[in-house]
Design a protein around this motif. Structure first.
Motif, PDB file in Angstrom:
ATOM      1  N   THR A  88      -5.360  71.409  14.237  1.00 52.56           N
ATOM      2  CA  THR A  88      -4.097  71.889  13.798  1.00 52.56           C
ATOM      3  C   THR A  88      -3.208  70.477  13.364  1.00 52.56           C
ATOM      4  O   THR A  88      -3.565  69.501  13.615  1.00 52.56           O
TER       5      THR A  88
ATOM      6  N   THR B 168       1.413  84.056   8.105  1.00 52.61           N
ATOM      7  CA  THR B 168       2.279  83.089   8.660  1.00 52.61           C
ATOM      8  C   THR B 168       2.919  83.791   9.788  1.00 52.61           C
ATOM      9  O   THR B 168       3.557  85.015   9.731  1.00 52.61           O
TER      10      THR B 168
ATOM     11  N   ALA C  49       4.045  76.111  18.381  1.00 55.11           N
ATOM     12  CA  ALA C  49       2.880  76.705  17.785  1.00 55.11           C
ATOM     13  C   ALA C  49       1.608  76.815  18.852  1.00 55.11           C
ATOM     14  O   ALA C  49       1.450  76.082  19.577  1.00 55.11           O
TER      15      ALA C  49
ATOM     16  N   VAL D  12      -3.360  79.370  15.493  1.00 56.44           N
ATOM     17  CA  VAL D  12      -3.323  78.771  14.088  1.00 56.44           C
ATOM     18  C   VAL D  12      -4.668  78.305  13.973  1.00 56.44           C
ATOM     19  O   VAL D  12      -5.151  78.663  12.483  1.00 56.44           O
TER      20      VAL D  12
ATOM     21  N   ASN E 100       1.981  78.437  11.131  1.00 55.92           N
ATOM     22  CA  ASN E 100       3.196  78.659  12.043  1.00 55.92           C
ATOM     23  C   ASN E 100       4.453  78.155  11.794  1.00 55.92           C
ATOM     24  O   ASN E 100       4.363  76.990  11.584  1.00 55.92           O
TER      25      ASN E 100
END
Length: 650
Positions: A82, A119, A140, A145, A151
């Motif tokens: 991420t 989202t 998040a 994710v 996020n």
């Protein structure tokens, strides 16, 4: 005495059940689908609880998906990592800037993916910067994710790094929600499908935003959301909460001063920081606490201020699938199942209630257990089905899953309130027993001093500090005997079979006081073979605010089981010294089994300090009094329980 939850009280109750069964046979009373996935239903022996705007209605029992079962859902990650984008700001209609923190999936080289994604939107008052460290307050979740979601976390107006004055779910903040969703839906990382998510304050913004019916919002997953700002916690029973509310207001204020832009971009950060300080001192936090304690009418009584901040007033407007999570010892214990109830006949809805305090519920403490998966797997499955549009079986999960205190396991049901519940009235007898038989004329009354510090060390101390003090292993949190030393304790004989209760409870207490007013605290306990009393749930009520709106109160089998108190200044009914009055007390819903060999206890006292203390004017009228609880034929104090056959636990 044998308390049999299978035994009807009256022939009339039998007739009601027979009629309900006849009407619903062969699906004759069932509603078909309405195009949005709403389930089939039939008539119920329950009514709903009304709101400020709507009266109670005949209840409906969900009959779809009665055999739903939990299964594991843990697909592999789609992306290896991420990445968080630099902080951005959204301009609102009045020029105020809201801080935004975006986290995207990343490839093996750490680069953010460029493909538009579904989202997850989180709106927080606890500062998105802090949320990067503590995910429950707005960070998040990498698990989600990495499985294909962008996020977005937004600091609501007047908090974190956002500009403006904070007023906790006020009209301006709620107007911001729609503009925020608009902004998210138009971003290049968003494919136009949005799931709303959050815990506590973040769960409340989830419910309020979902009710605005933005077309880009496809699903909602609120964890421990409030339902009624006045009745749930701030003024339970007309008494102001002295524990959680100051902690919460202080937390938001402190985190609002943690603003990195004050150093990195002083021209933006310092004005926002000063705005937060001035607002806290002169506009909202400090003034609200003072008005509540001093009994200022617009704050101490129910009003438009509280209606605006009570999601149950608009929950029925939600048109997207919604999964609600609650806790049996949560600060919002009262309304979490009612949030589900307001949705269940309109949209796909699920309810999960654990044995949790507020902070325990945030991550689903103790899961997986009894087949219930970890919380993030449940969230992923819900959003994969209803935001991504995949067929992953979220619709086949049990409609209702509740932990049952005393039984020690999670159990599933087709609906809440429990379809198999029946109203059972037990009388508080003069000899301090609990009995199905009504008292005789001349039975003794019982007295207790009106001490304002009862419950000081009890499970309420843990519950109403959101579970924070519950982290300290004090014996009084596990055994209510010390907390009930100054209460009048009424008990059943030893149970000869398991006794299961599920739903809200009502105590009808006949009382008088030597003071001018009084509070009533009613605690329901499970007492084991060794005399250890575990508190299951409780209620709190100021006697002068005892007025009940029958049209908004909930009934079961025709008996009131959840009173609706108006709590307005016009509804105040003076008590006066020596006058005998009937005070209906709302006891928050629970699910619990009193096992064979245990006893059921109802403890009546004059206060529960961790939960509430009267505003100063009422407190002064309640001090130095003696409370008398009556138990005679003319004044038959009692409690109404939602009894369910123990076989339902199987």
């Amino acid at each position: 005495m044998k308390l049999d939850p299978k035994k009807p009280l009256t022939a009339a109750a039998i007739c009601l059940l027979v009629l309900a069964s006849a009407c619903s046979s062969n699906g004759g009373d069932a509603d078909g689908g309405n195009g949005n996935g709403a389930p089939q239903t039939k008539s119920s022996q329950w009514t709903t609880l009304g709101t400020r705007a709507t009266p109670a209605e005949d209840g409906r029992i969900v009959t779809s998906n009665e055999g739903g079962q939990w299964t594991t859902y843990d697909p592999p990650a789609t992306y290896p990592g991420t990445v968080q984008l630099p902080t951005q700001f959204i301009s609102m209609r009045d020029g105020k800037q809201l801080a935004v923190y975006v986290t995207l999936p990343a490839d093996a080289d750490g680069n953010a993916v460029t493909t538009p994604l579904p989202t997850i939107l989180v709106q927080t008052s606890y500062n998105g910067v802090a949320g990067q460290t503590v995910s429950a307050i707005g960070g998040a979740d990498p698990y989600l994710v990495q499985r294909g979601y962008a996020n977005v976390v937004v600091d609501v107006r007047g908090t974190g790094q956002s500009q403006g004055s904070w007023e906790a779910f006020g009209a301006d903040e709620q107007a911001d929600y729609a503009e925020t969703v608009d902004w998210v839906a138009k971003q290049p990382f968003c494919n136009g499908s949005i799931g709303l998510f959050g815990v506590s304050y973040l769960g409340i913004t989830t419910v309020l935003t979902a009710a605005q019916q933005h077309p880009s919002v496809k699903a909602a997953f609120p964890i421990v959301p409030i339902g009624d700002g006045y009745r749930d916690i701030v003024f339970t029973g007309g008494q102001v909460n002295p524990t959680f509310i100051p902690i919460w207001l202080g937390l938001v204020s402190v985190l609002g001063l943690t603003n990195p832009t004050a150093l990195t971009d002083p021209t933006v950060g310092i004005p926002a920081l000063l705005e937060h300080v001035i607002s806290a001192v002169t506009n909202f936090q400090v003034p609200t606490i003072l008005r509540a304690l001093l009994g200022e009418p617009e704050t101490a009584y129910d009003s438009a201020f509280w209606s605006t901040r009570s999601p149950l007033e608009t929950t029925a407007q939600i048109q997207v699938p919604t999964f609600v999570v609650g806790g049996l010892h949560d600060i919002f214990q009262r309304s979490e199942p009612m949030t589900y109830e307001r949705l269940k006949t309109r949209v796909p809805a699920k309810l999960l209630i654990g044995p949790w305090t507020h902070i325990q519920a945030a991550g689903g403490n103790g899961l997986p257990v009894d087949g219930v998966p970890p919380m993030n797997q449940i969230v992923l499955r819900w959003f994969d089905q209803y935001v991504k549009g995949l067929d992953v079986g979220a619709d086949t999960l049990p409609n209702v899953t509740q932990y049952v205190l005393g039984y020690g396991h999670y159990v599933t049901a087709s609906d809440w309130p429990h379809p198999d519940a029946s109203a059972r009235r037990l009388y508080l007898r003069g000899d301090k027993s609990l009995d199905t038989a009504a008292p005789a004329a001349g039975e003794a009354s019982n007295t207790v001093a009106q001490l304002p510090i009862q419950g000081l060390c009890s499970i309420s101390t843990s519950q109403w500090t959101a579970g924070l003090l519950g982290l300290i292993p004090l014996p009084c949190f596990e055994n209510s005997n010390s907390a009930e030393r100054w209460a009048i304790k009424y008990e059943t004989p030893v149970m000869t079979e398991d006794y299961y209760i599920n739903g809200p409870i009502q105590a009808d207490i006949w009382m008088s006081t030597t003071a001018l007013d009084a509070g009533l605290s009613v605690r329901v306990d499970d007492v084991d073979e060794n005399g250890v009393a575990k508190s299951l749930t409780n209620g709190l009520q100021t006697a002068s605010l005892r007025a009940v709106d029958d049209s908004r109160s909930r009934k079961l089998d025709g008996q009131m089981i959840q009173p609706w108190h108006p709590y307005t200044q016009a509804a105040v009914q003076e008590v006066g010294s020596g006058n005998i009055v009937l005070v209906p007390v709302e006891i928050f819903p629970t699910s619990a089994m009193i096992t064979k060999g245990h006893r059921l206890r109802v403890a009546v006292g004059a206060s529960n300090l961790p939960q509430g203390v009267p505003p100063v004017p009422t407190l002064l009228q309640s001090l130095a009094g003696v409370l008398t609880i009556y138990s005679d034929a003319e004044h038959p104090s009692s409690v109404v329980l939602p009894a369910v056959p123990a076989s339902a636990l199987n």
